[in-house]
Scaffold this motif. Structure first.
Motif, PDB file in Angstrom:
ATOM      1  N   GLU A 153      -7.034  -4.063   4.815  1.00  0.00           N
ATOM      2  CA  GLU A 153      -7.553  -3.281   3.683  1.00  0.00           C
ATOM      3  C   GLU A 153      -7.986  -1.887   4.165  1.00  0.00           C
ATOM      4  O   GLU A 153      -7.728  -0.866   3.513  1.00  0.00           O
ATOM      5  CB  GLU A 153      -8.736  -4.025   3.044  1.00  0.00           C
ATOM      6  N   LEU A 156      -5.015   0.414   4.727  1.00  0.00           N
ATOM      7  CA  LEU A 156      -4.548   0.977   3.458  1.00  0.00           C
ATOM      8  C   LEU A 156      -5.475   2.104   3.018  1.00  0.00           C
ATOM      9  O   LEU A 156      -5.037   3.154   2.560  1.00  0.00           O
ATOM     10  CB  LEU A 156      -4.502  -0.118   2.379  1.00  0.00           C
ATOM     11  N   ASP A 157      -6.759   1.862   3.177  1.00  0.00           N
ATOM     12  CA  ASP A 157      -7.759   2.830   2.749  1.00  0.00           C
ATOM     13  C   ASP A 157      -7.673   4.119   3.563  1.00  0.00           C
ATOM     14  O   ASP A 157      -7.877   5.209   3.045  1.00  0.00           O
ATOM     15  CB  ASP A 157      -9.138   2.189   2.917  1.00  0.00           C
ATOM     16  N   ASP A 162      -2.423   8.521   1.166  1.00  0.00           N
ATOM     17  CA  ASP A 162      -3.169   8.258  -0.062  1.00  0.00           C
ATOM     18  C   ASP A 162      -2.352   7.605  -1.171  1.00  0.00           C
ATOM     19  O   ASP A 162      -2.643   7.774  -2.349  1.00  0.00           O
ATOM     20  CB  ASP A 162      -3.767   9.589  -0.567  1.00  0.00           C
ATOM     21  N   PRO A 164      -0.083   3.736  -2.150  1.00  0.00           N
ATOM     22  CA  PRO A 164      -0.387   2.305  -2.061  1.00  0.00           C
ATOM     23  C   PRO A 164       0.105   1.636  -0.776  1.00  0.00           C
ATOM     24  O   PRO A 164      -0.123   0.451  -0.591  1.00  0.00           O
ATOM     25  CB  PRO A 164       0.362   1.740  -3.272  1.00  0.00           C
ATOM     26  N   ASP A 175       4.891  -3.360   4.668  1.00  0.00           N
ATOM     27  CA  ASP A 175       4.341  -3.617   3.331  1.00  0.00           C
ATOM     28  C   ASP A 175       4.919  -4.911   2.755  1.00  0.00           C
ATOM     29  O   ASP A 175       4.208  -5.700   2.132  1.00  0.00           O
ATOM     30  CB  ASP A 175       4.674  -2.448   2.381  1.00  0.00           C
ATOM     31  N   CYS A 200     -10.826  -6.770  -1.490  1.00  0.00           N
ATOM     32  CA  CYS A 200      -9.629  -6.102  -0.957  1.00  0.00           C
ATOM     33  C   CYS A 200      -8.713  -5.684  -2.098  1.00  0.00           C
ATOM     34  O   CYS A 200      -7.596  -6.209  -2.253  1.00  0.00           O
ATOM     35  CB  CYS A 200      -8.881  -7.047  -0.012  1.00  0.00           C
ATOM     36  N   SER A 201      -9.152  -4.733  -2.877  1.00  0.00           N
ATOM     37  CA  SER A 201      -8.381  -4.346  -4.065  1.00  0.00           C
ATOM     38  C   SER A 201      -7.045  -3.714  -3.690  1.00  0.00           C
ATOM     39  O   SER A 201      -6.055  -3.840  -4.403  1.00  0.00           O
ATOM     40  CB  SER A 201      -9.197  -3.381  -4.930  1.00  0.00           C
ATOM     41  N   ARG A 202      -7.017  -3.015  -2.559  1.00  0.00           N
ATOM     42  CA  ARG A 202      -5.760  -2.369  -2.152  1.00  0.00           C
ATOM     43  C   ARG A 202      -4.708  -3.386  -1.723  1.00  0.00           C
ATOM     44  O   ARG A 202      -3.521  -3.230  -1.992  1.00  0.00           O
ATOM     45  CB  ARG A 202      -6.020  -1.376  -1.018  1.00  0.00           C
ATOM     46  N   LEU A 206      -1.133  -3.978  -3.439  1.00  0.00           N
ATOM     47  CA  LEU A 206       0.092  -3.948  -2.621  1.00  0.00           C
ATOM     48  C   LEU A 206       0.966  -5.160  -2.924  1.00  0.00           C
ATOM     49  O   LEU A 206       2.183  -5.045  -3.123  1.00  0.00           O
ATOM     50  CB  LEU A 206      -0.285  -3.928  -1.128  1.00  0.00           C
TER      51      LEU A 206
END
Lengths: 242, 242
Positions: A153, A156-157, A162, A164, A175, A200-202, A206
């Motif tokens: 996560e 990704l962050d 910037d 997905p 990915d 872990c929203s990202r 994904l």
């Protein structure tokens, strides 16, 4: 070039990480062990490569890929090889190495996921190691699962592009593998993984983005993507799910 | 270029595979965590990389290597990066990939060796999982140890260059790692490994050749090579040695 993929029939396993890359890129390939024995496929076709003493560079285990005369083993190595050819890897050398590094960390994660149900060794049935599996899973879900997921996560962050994806601005093979991990965790540990993935929203995004891509959707809808099952890496044993 | 290696102090661990490559090539490097804290080293210097939120591409775990501004994690990935630079990798692309494939198989072997004493997870002490460790070791020594060693012996045997090395005519980083594995197995499982290695004359010769090389000998004699011990991957618990 028509690639030949060799992997155990009946499970997604490590072969699926390669399949997702081939499918996303619409590469031509033959999944050799899924072809009937009488047509030259099956496990027999795969095992030939382990028995043939004239092969100078044999793989240790499936999956392996035949690309022309080259034989390539080890999932992250296959993806390292395919990445550039299929347009699923970044172009600059440092980013290539970084993508591969993430894939190797995913490979470590896969071993730990597998070992939740087989902590005492692959030579024994699950039923022979159920108690040990419970203890290992407890440690895995409490410590290792959050450690790995929070790490990915964070990746990704921190990707300065910037978007997905994990590396740069475009989708790469890592990915696809990451989305496969999330899908597998949903299957194996529906309760524990839902809890850990809340933060872990990202990663959740994904997963959804990958499985909404046209080529991946078509692959899933084709019936060629095998279902998760309890002979595979990801297994659903409710007693292990926290 | 002065490389910076970051790895846990007190053990050889996965860091040693990188050290052997750096030492053989006489590369300049700083083993940062072995420098005293008050001089800017120690675990503090290493942990900075896990805590610093401004690092876009952080490693998941030690070892990692700093080469200029590049930060590289995962042992096989570090060796893939260093191989060409240090003259410890073959030149053609297919052989580079093959060398890396062997290193990845060694990495798998290392996980299985480690898990003989920690089958239920790294979060528990050995004493808390002794019985499980005995069962896992039994399976490992009976099945996995011969499978891996016989595979690597076969690779040496089939190398058409017909010398003592695993790939081509010259020593590569994978030879150094393989010799380290044999040394570690001698330490951890003196009885079982001696038995299995009886049929592996090429692996025994490879081990002896590597540790007789001038730069490796000098490194061992310098006292900088840490001793094997029971906080490491390779541990000597006589009750696990068959």
């Amino acid at each position: 070039m028509i690639y030949e993929l060799y992997y155990w029939p009946g499970i997604q396993g490590r072969g699926e990480f390669v399949r997702l890359a081939l499918e996303e890129a619409e590469a031509e390939y033959i999944d050799v062990a899924l072809i009937p024995e009488e047509e030259g496929g099956g496990i027999t076709a795969m095992e030939k490569f382990f028995e043939d003493e004239s092969i100078e560079r044999p793989p240790f285990a499936p999956p392996f890929l035949k690309a022309g005369r080259q034989l390539i083993g080890q999932t992250p190595n296959i993806l390292l090889f395919l990445g550039g050819r299929l347009g699923l890897a970044p172009r600059d050398t440092a980013s290539k190495l970084w993508t591969h590094q993430l894939q190797l960390t995913i490979a470590d994660f896969v071993v730990e996921i597998h070992d939740t149900h087989h902590p005492l060794g692959s030579g024994l049935y699950y039923e022979e190691q159920k108690l040990a599996a419970k203890r290992r899973s407890k440690d895995f879900l409490a410590n290792r699962l959050p450690k790995f997921l929070n790490y990915f996560e964070r990746i990704l962050d921190r990707n300065s592009a910037d978007g997905p994806w994990m590396v740069g601005t475009r989708l790469t093979y890592v990915d696809l593998s990451m989305a496969q991990i999330i899908a597998g965790l949903h299957y194996a540990f529906p309760s524990a993984s839902r809890k850990t993935l809340r933060a872990c929203s990202r990663l959740r995004a994904l997963h959804d983005l990958v499985f909404a891509r046209p080529h991946i959707k078509r692959y899933v809808a084709s019936g060629r993507r095998l279902a998760f099952n309890n002979d595979d890496i990801f297994r659903r044993y409710p007693e292990l799910d926290g």
